[in-house]
Design a protein around this motif. Structure first.
Motif, PDB file in Angstrom:
ATOM      1  N   GLU A  11       0.835  -1.210   0.000  1.00  0.00           N
ATOM      2  CA  GLU A  11       0.000   0.000   0.000  1.00  0.00           C
ATOM      3  C   GLU A  11       0.869   1.259   0.000  1.00  0.00           C
ATOM      4  OE1 GLU A  11      -3.330   2.386   2.660  1.00  0.00           O
ATOM      5  OE2 GLU A  11      -2.263   0.690   3.550  1.00  0.00           O
ATOM      6  N   LEU A  15       1.112   4.090  -2.995  1.00  0.00           N
ATOM      7  CA  LEU A  15       0.873   5.510  -2.711  1.00  0.00           C
ATOM      8  C   LEU A  15       2.092   6.356  -3.084  1.00  0.00           C
ATOM      9  CD1 LEU A  15      -1.012   5.142   0.673  1.00  0.00           C
ATOM     10  CD2 LEU A  15      -1.981   6.013  -1.470  1.00  0.00           C
ATOM     11  N   VAL A  34      -2.446  12.410  -2.517  1.00  0.00           N
ATOM     12  CA  VAL A  34      -2.372  11.172  -1.735  1.00  0.00           C
ATOM     13  C   VAL A  34      -1.374  11.281  -0.587  1.00  0.00           C
ATOM     14  CG1 VAL A  34      -3.075   9.718  -3.674  1.00  0.00           C
ATOM     15  CG2 VAL A  34      -0.644  10.131  -3.250  1.00  0.00           C
ATOM     16  N   ALA A  36      -1.468  12.624   2.405  1.00  0.00           N
ATOM     17  CA  ALA A  36      -1.972  12.305   3.749  1.00  0.00           C
ATOM     18  C   ALA A  36      -2.074  10.796   3.928  1.00  0.00           C
ATOM     19  CB  ALA A  36      -3.321  12.969   3.988  1.00  0.00           C
ATOM     20  N   ASP A  37      -2.564  10.090   2.895  1.00  0.00           N
ATOM     21  CA  ASP A  37      -2.649   8.627   2.965  1.00  0.00           C
ATOM     22  C   ASP A  37      -1.261   8.001   3.026  1.00  0.00           C
ATOM     23  OD1 ASP A  37      -5.451   8.684   2.842  1.00  0.00           O
ATOM     24  OD2 ASP A  37      -5.437   8.626   0.650  1.00  0.00           O
ATOM     25  N   LEU A  38      -0.328   8.558   2.261  1.00  0.00           N
ATOM     26  CA  LEU A  38       1.044   8.055   2.276  1.00  0.00           C
ATOM     27  C   LEU A  38       1.676   8.252   3.653  1.00  0.00           C
ATOM     28  CD1 LEU A  38       3.529   6.836   0.938  1.00  0.00           C
ATOM     29  CD2 LEU A  38       4.014   9.080  -0.064  1.00  0.00           C
ATOM     30  N   SER A  40       0.121   8.380   6.513  1.00  0.00           N
ATOM     31  CA  SER A  40      -0.501   7.407   7.421  1.00  0.00           C
ATOM     32  C   SER A  40       0.100   6.016   7.224  1.00  0.00           C
ATOM     33  CB  SER A  40      -2.009   7.352   7.187  1.00  0.00           C
ATOM     34  OG  SER A  40      -2.606   8.559   7.553  1.00  0.00           O
ATOM     35  N   ALA A  41       0.290   5.626   5.955  1.00  0.00           N
ATOM     36  CA  ALA A  41       0.869   4.307   5.672  1.00  0.00           C
ATOM     37  C   ALA A  41       2.288   4.210   6.221  1.00  0.00           C
ATOM     38  CB  ALA A  41       0.845   4.038   4.173  1.00  0.00           C
ATOM     39  N   ARG A  44       2.177   3.826  10.007  1.00  0.00           N
ATOM     40  CA  ARG A  44       1.815   2.458  10.396  1.00  0.00           C
ATOM     41  C   ARG A  44       3.024   1.527  10.328  1.00  0.00           C
ATOM     42  NH1 ARG A  44      -2.619   3.444   7.237  1.00  0.00           N
ATOM     43  NH2 ARG A  44      -1.859   2.135   5.548  1.00  0.00           N
TER      44      ARG A  44
END
Length: 103
Positions: A11, A15, A34, A36-38, A40-41, A44
């Motif tokens: 993921e 991203l 993308v 913000a999603d990157l 978050s990934a 994690r």
């Protein structure tokens, strides 16, 4: 789940690819970012999305002007990384050669 050494989260890698080409392809520039999603990934995975560029050692913040390499998820200022690639003869932005992962 445990990962093998050198294995990259799919993921986060996807991203990173999208973010990289979103900056370059005019048809993608109007799409929602993308980053913000990157971020978050990466969090994690225990990676700090905002850190210092390993080339110039200046502070950087994930977003425009930063490239995250999909092969290893290391991040650099885009100008620093592109200059690194040029000085080593790697060509343009299609390469994924990482300054930190080189032998």
């Amino acid at each position: 789940q445990a990962r093998m050494a050198g294995e990259v989260d799919a993921e986060a890698a996807l991203l990173a690819i999208i973010a990289r080409y979103q900056r370059r392809v005019p048809e993608l520039q109007g799409q929602p970012s993308v980053y913000a999603d990157l971020a978050s990934a990466l969090q994690r995975l225990g990676r700090t999305p905002d850190a210092a560029c390993s080339i110039c050692m200046d502070e950087m913040h994930l977003g425009e002007g930063v490239i995250v390499l999909e092969t290893c998820l290391h991040a650099y200022h885009s100008e620093c990384l592109e200059q690194f690639w040029r000085t080593r003869g790697y060509g343009g932005v299609t390469t994924t050669n990482c300054p930190m992962c080189q032998p």
